[in-house]
Scaffold this active site. Sequence first.
Site, PDB file in Angstrom:
ATOM      1  CG  HIS A  35      -1.813   1.085   1.405  1.00 24.61           C
ATOM      2  ND1 HIS A  35      -1.699   2.011   2.405  1.00 24.61           N
ATOM      3  CD2 HIS A  35      -2.907   1.443   0.682  1.00 24.61           C
ATOM      4  CE1 HIS A  35      -2.680   2.892   2.322  1.00 24.61           C
ATOM      5  NE2 HIS A  35      -3.427   2.563   1.279  1.00 24.61           N
ATOM      6  CG  HIS A  77      -3.560   8.945  -0.682  1.00 25.74           C
ATOM      7  ND1 HIS A  77      -4.378   9.789   0.041  1.00 25.74           N
ATOM      8  CD2 HIS A  77      -4.204   7.756  -0.721  1.00 25.74           C
ATOM      9  CE1 HIS A  77      -5.448   9.127   0.442  1.00 25.74           C
ATOM     10  NE2 HIS A  77      -5.372   7.889  -0.010  1.00 25.74           N
TER      11      HIS A  77
HETATM   12  O1  G3P Z   1      -6.727   1.685  -2.692  1.00 28.18           O
HETATM   13  C1  G3P Z   1      -6.848   0.927  -1.536  1.00 28.18           C
HETATM   14  C2  G3P Z   1      -6.663   1.863  -0.446  1.00 28.18           C
HETATM   15  O2  G3P Z   1      -5.459   2.506  -0.725  1.00 28.18           O
HETATM   16  C3  G3P Z   1      -7.803   2.821  -0.446  1.00 28.18           C
HETATM   17  O3  G3P Z   1      -7.588   3.798   0.401  1.00 28.18           O
HETATM   18  O4  G3P Z   1      -7.257   6.133   0.736  1.00 28.18           O
HETATM   19  O5  G3P Z   1      -5.335   4.600   0.980  1.00 28.18           O
HETATM   20  O6  G3P Z   1      -6.219   5.151  -1.273  1.00 28.18           O
HETATM   21  P1  G3P Z   1      -6.540   4.961   0.182  1.00 28.18           P
HETATM   22 CA    CA Z   2      -5.190   3.730  -2.852  1.00 28.51          CA
END
Ligand code: G3P
Ligand code: CA
Length: 339
Positions: A35, A77
């Site tokens: 992530h 992000h």
């Molecule tokens: O894309 C999966 C997860 O990353 C969604 O949340 O806000 O971290 O992009 P975010």
């Molecule tokens: Ca994401």
Amino acid sequence: MRVGSVVSLLIIVLTSRSGTVAMGSELDVPMVIAHRGASGYVVEHTLPAKAMAHAMGADYIEQDLVLTKDDQLIVLHDIHLDLVTDVAERFPGRARSDGHWYAIDFVLDEVRQLSVHERVDRKTGKQVFPGRFPLQKSSFRIATFSEELELIQGLNATTGRNVGVYPEIKSPAWHRQEGKEISPLVLAELRRYGYLSSDDHIYLQCFDPAELRLLREKWHTNVKLVQLIGSNSSGESAIDYDAMRTDAGLAQVATYANAIGPSLGHLWSGDKSDGRFAETDLVTMAHRHGLQVHPYTVRADDLPNGFASLGQLLSQLLQQRVDGVFTDHPDQCRKGLGR
Ligand code: G3P
Ligand code: CA
């Protein structure tokens, strides 16, 4: 043993781990999706964080994507630059009236001048995750999507591995309001780097169901699509995610997507440490519709309510038979999942 017992035993064996995984899942244990890279260790979405995720054995590496003023895809992000860069010091007069410095107001040459740091809290200015990479140390930059794809493909070439990519199209409706179509630019870049078919090592994700339908039905992509599931209560979107998590909602999702990305909190209710903990039937329902399930986000330094350890959390996810996990700590997840 009676014939009935033999049949029962066979059914148990055939419906063990691999038998219940949704069609199209690649592994018989959950995939590890880094992530924002190995963001538990190095500043999120920087190339060093992605290289570290690759070295730690991630199966897929995530890229959140937004556009610059000159239509360049960058890996970031938020649609603004405020919380992870020094944009306020470097370009003091360039915030909009709402106080945000939007990436779409800067050309790539300007974005390249920014220094990137650990995410900070808007109100306090302190690190969101205090034990992570220290502020004001070393030097990090925002990467373009193509730079990141070349890094991953280069590392695949030198290591002989085939780590996949997991891009997310951020706020497509907002980009459209600003006069830009982000999705066709993402698809063009993916084509350029050879990500074309459902067999390629890519999942393309978005929170916006209308955009995912456009990707499939208007822009005719064949790559695997992931419907991210957010929260109605966040108030950030008019999308009804509660309806999406019902059997009828998932049936709709299955007409255009291959997987769902729910939050961990969608998989259970209550606190793990008390008697009110209960699993939801989301994973079972999704699998019934042929959808894989990749929940977000497993963080060793920020466990969900009541979980005493990362191991306990991963055991819960294994028990619920998810197909992949987004994690800031790919090494610890790999180990904890028995990979
Ligand atoms: O894309 C999966 C997860 O990353 C969604 O949340 O806000 O971290 O992009 P975010
Ligand atoms: Ca994401």
